[in-house]
Design a protein around this motif. Structure first.
Motif, PDB file in Angstrom:
ATOM      1  N   ARG A 106       0.833  -1.207   0.000  1.00 55.33           N
ATOM      2  CA  ARG A 106       0.000   0.000   0.000  1.00 55.33           C
ATOM      3  C   ARG A 106       0.867   1.255   0.000  1.00 55.33           C
ATOM      4  O   ARG A 106       0.557   2.240  -0.671  1.00 55.33           O
ATOM      5  CB  ARG A 106      -0.931  -0.026   1.215  1.00 55.33           C
ATOM      6  CG  ARG A 106      -2.011   1.033   1.194  1.00 55.33           C
ATOM      7  CD  ARG A 106      -2.979   0.842   2.336  1.00 55.33           C
ATOM      8  NE  ARG A 106      -3.710  -0.422   2.226  1.00 55.33           N
ATOM      9  CZ  ARG A 106      -4.599  -0.842   3.115  1.00 55.33           C
ATOM     10  NH1 ARG A 106      -4.858  -0.095   4.187  1.00 55.33           N
ATOM     11  NH2 ARG A 106      -5.225  -1.983   2.936  1.00 55.33           N
ATOM     12  N   VAL A 107       1.965   1.215   0.759  1.00 51.78           N
ATOM     13  CA  VAL A 107       2.893   2.346   0.782  1.00 51.78           C
ATOM     14  C   VAL A 107       3.573   2.494  -0.577  1.00 51.78           C
ATOM     15  O   VAL A 107       3.773   3.602  -1.081  1.00 51.78           O
ATOM     16  CB  VAL A 107       3.948   2.172   1.892  1.00 51.78           C
ATOM     17  CG1 VAL A 107       5.005   3.270   1.820  1.00 51.78           C
ATOM     18  CG2 VAL A 107       3.277   2.167   3.262  1.00 51.78           C
ATOM     19  N   ALA A 110       1.300   4.215  -2.932  1.00 51.51           N
ATOM     20  CA  ALA A 110       1.225   5.646  -2.624  1.00 51.51           C
ATOM     21  C   ALA A 110       2.430   6.392  -3.197  1.00 51.51           C
ATOM     22  O   ALA A 110       2.274   7.492  -3.753  1.00 51.51           O
ATOM     23  CB  ALA A 110       1.141   5.857  -1.113  1.00 51.51           C
ATOM     24  N   ARG A 111       3.638   5.797  -3.085  1.00 51.76           N
ATOM     25  CA  ARG A 111       4.831   6.437  -3.634  1.00 51.76           C
ATOM     26  C   ARG A 111       4.759   6.500  -5.160  1.00 51.76           C
ATOM     27  O   ARG A 111       5.138   7.496  -5.778  1.00 51.76           O
ATOM     28  CB  ARG A 111       6.081   5.656  -3.208  1.00 51.76           C
ATOM     29  CG  ARG A 111       6.391   5.732  -1.728  1.00 51.76           C
ATOM     30  CD  ARG A 111       6.836   7.131  -1.321  1.00 51.76           C
ATOM     31  NE  ARG A 111       7.116   7.195   0.111  1.00 51.76           N
ATOM     32  CZ  ARG A 111       8.289   6.948   0.657  1.00 51.76           C
ATOM     33  NH1 ARG A 111       9.327   6.639  -0.110  1.00 51.76           N
ATOM     34  NH2 ARG A 111       8.451   7.013   1.954  1.00 51.76           N
ATOM     35  N   ARG A 113       2.080   6.612  -7.063  1.00 48.16           N
ATOM     36  CA  ARG A 113       1.092   7.605  -7.496  1.00 48.16           C
ATOM     37  C   ARG A 113       1.595   9.027  -7.275  1.00 48.16           C
ATOM     38  O   ARG A 113       1.294   9.927  -8.061  1.00 48.16           O
ATOM     39  CB  ARG A 113      -0.234   7.361  -6.773  1.00 48.16           C
ATOM     40  CG  ARG A 113      -0.928   6.113  -7.321  1.00 48.16           C
ATOM     41  CD  ARG A 113      -2.242   5.831  -6.671  1.00 48.16           C
ATOM     42  NE  ARG A 113      -2.930   4.751  -7.385  1.00 48.16           N
ATOM     43  CZ  ARG A 113      -3.784   3.906  -6.838  1.00 48.16           C
ATOM     44  NH1 ARG A 113      -4.074   4.004  -5.557  1.00 48.16           N
ATOM     45  NH2 ARG A 113      -4.357   2.966  -7.566  1.00 48.16           N
ATOM     46  N   ARG A 189       4.057  13.701   0.235  1.00 41.65           N
ATOM     47  CA  ARG A 189       3.934  12.978   1.497  1.00 41.65           C
ATOM     48  C   ARG A 189       4.443  13.851   2.631  1.00 41.65           C
ATOM     49  O   ARG A 189       5.196  14.800   2.434  1.00 41.65           O
ATOM     50  CB  ARG A 189       4.729  11.672   1.451  1.00 41.65           C
ATOM     51  CG  ARG A 189       6.233  11.843   1.326  1.00 41.65           C
ATOM     52  CD  ARG A 189       6.930  10.495   1.488  1.00 41.65           C
ATOM     53  NE  ARG A 189       8.364  10.595   1.507  1.00 41.65           N
ATOM     54  CZ  ARG A 189       9.147  10.527   0.453  1.00 41.65           C
ATOM     55  NH1 ARG A 189       8.616  10.369  -0.739  1.00 41.65           N
ATOM     56  NH2 ARG A 189      10.462  10.618   0.574  1.00 41.65           N
TER      57      ARG A 189
END
Length: 232
Positions: A106-107, A110-111, A113, A189
């Motif tokens: 999931r992380v 996120a990176r 995207r 982030r």
């Protein structure tokens, strides 16, 4: 659909990540050694390369070093957890970001995207965004549509992350931009305590752009706060 190349010699982990990323809507290819990763990255129109440091034939560093001679393809480095040296070297060689292994898929998404959003800015501006076509200050010109930077009449190649960091600093020229603010706007982030990414991207910008015409530092560090782009 963004097209991604995942380069990692751990086949079991790669297969798991490929399945996960495909479920998240990405078109994903895999390579399991450095030679294959470099060959595929140069021969295909990928939007992002996820590159592990430790691979046979060529290390991830060697792949990135050769790739940057010919391409500005965004690169997310996968480094050993807690190994700050690997992350620093990767950023110095032109990686857009890094992520320690093992980490949550999931992380990772996120990176991915966050990096792709920075790259997509180019297309949005070319199709008529609200921001100006270029920003000019002193001897520096940023062409927003083509994402080209010219400094002292010389073109300067930049990764998508370096471009985003410089874009923000230039728009705020003369004002201090906090690291927390810059991290959220440029990297997408929140700033973590031991994250050296911004420091390395700013260091790369300083090397590429040099000083101002009067010899003053172009991007100054305001200790304990952030950075400021100097005005002449």
């Amino acid at each position: 659909m963004a097209r991604i190349l995942l380069a990692d010699d751990d086949i079991e982990l790669s297969d798991m990540l490929v399945d996960y990323l495909r479920k998240e809507g990405f078109d994903v290819d895999a390579a399991h050694d450095g030679d294959a990763a470099l060959r595929k990255a140069l021969a295909n129109p990928y939007d992002l390369l996820i590159l592990d440091v430790m691979m046979p034939n060529r290390s991830g560093f060697d792949v990135l070093r050769e790739l940057r001679v010919r391409s500005l393809l965004p690169v997310l480095m996968l480094t050993a957890r807690g190994d700050d040296i690997d992350s620093i070297v990767g950023l110095e060689l032109g990686a857009d970001d890094y992520l320690a292994k093992p980490s949550s898929p999931r992380v990772l998404v996120a990176r991915i995207r966050a990096i792709l959003r920075r790259v997509e800015t180019k297309g949005e501006l070319q199709n008529g965004g609200e921001r100006p076509d270029q920003i000019a200050l002193d001897d520096l010109v940023m062409h927003m549509g083509s994402r080209m930077v010219v400094c002292g009449n010389n073109p300067v190649s930049m990764t998508s992350t370096e471009f985003s960091v410089l874009d923000i600093l230039l728009r705020e020229a003369g004002n201090v931009v906090s690291k927390a603010n810059l991290s959220e706007r440029a990297l997408g982030r929140k700033l973590s305590r031991y994250d050296r990414s911004l420091d390395m991207h700013v260091s790369n910008l300083r090397k590429k752009l040099g000083t101002l015409s009067d010899g003053r530092e172009r991007i100054k560090t305001v200790r304990g706060v952030g950075y400021i782009y100097s005005r002449t």
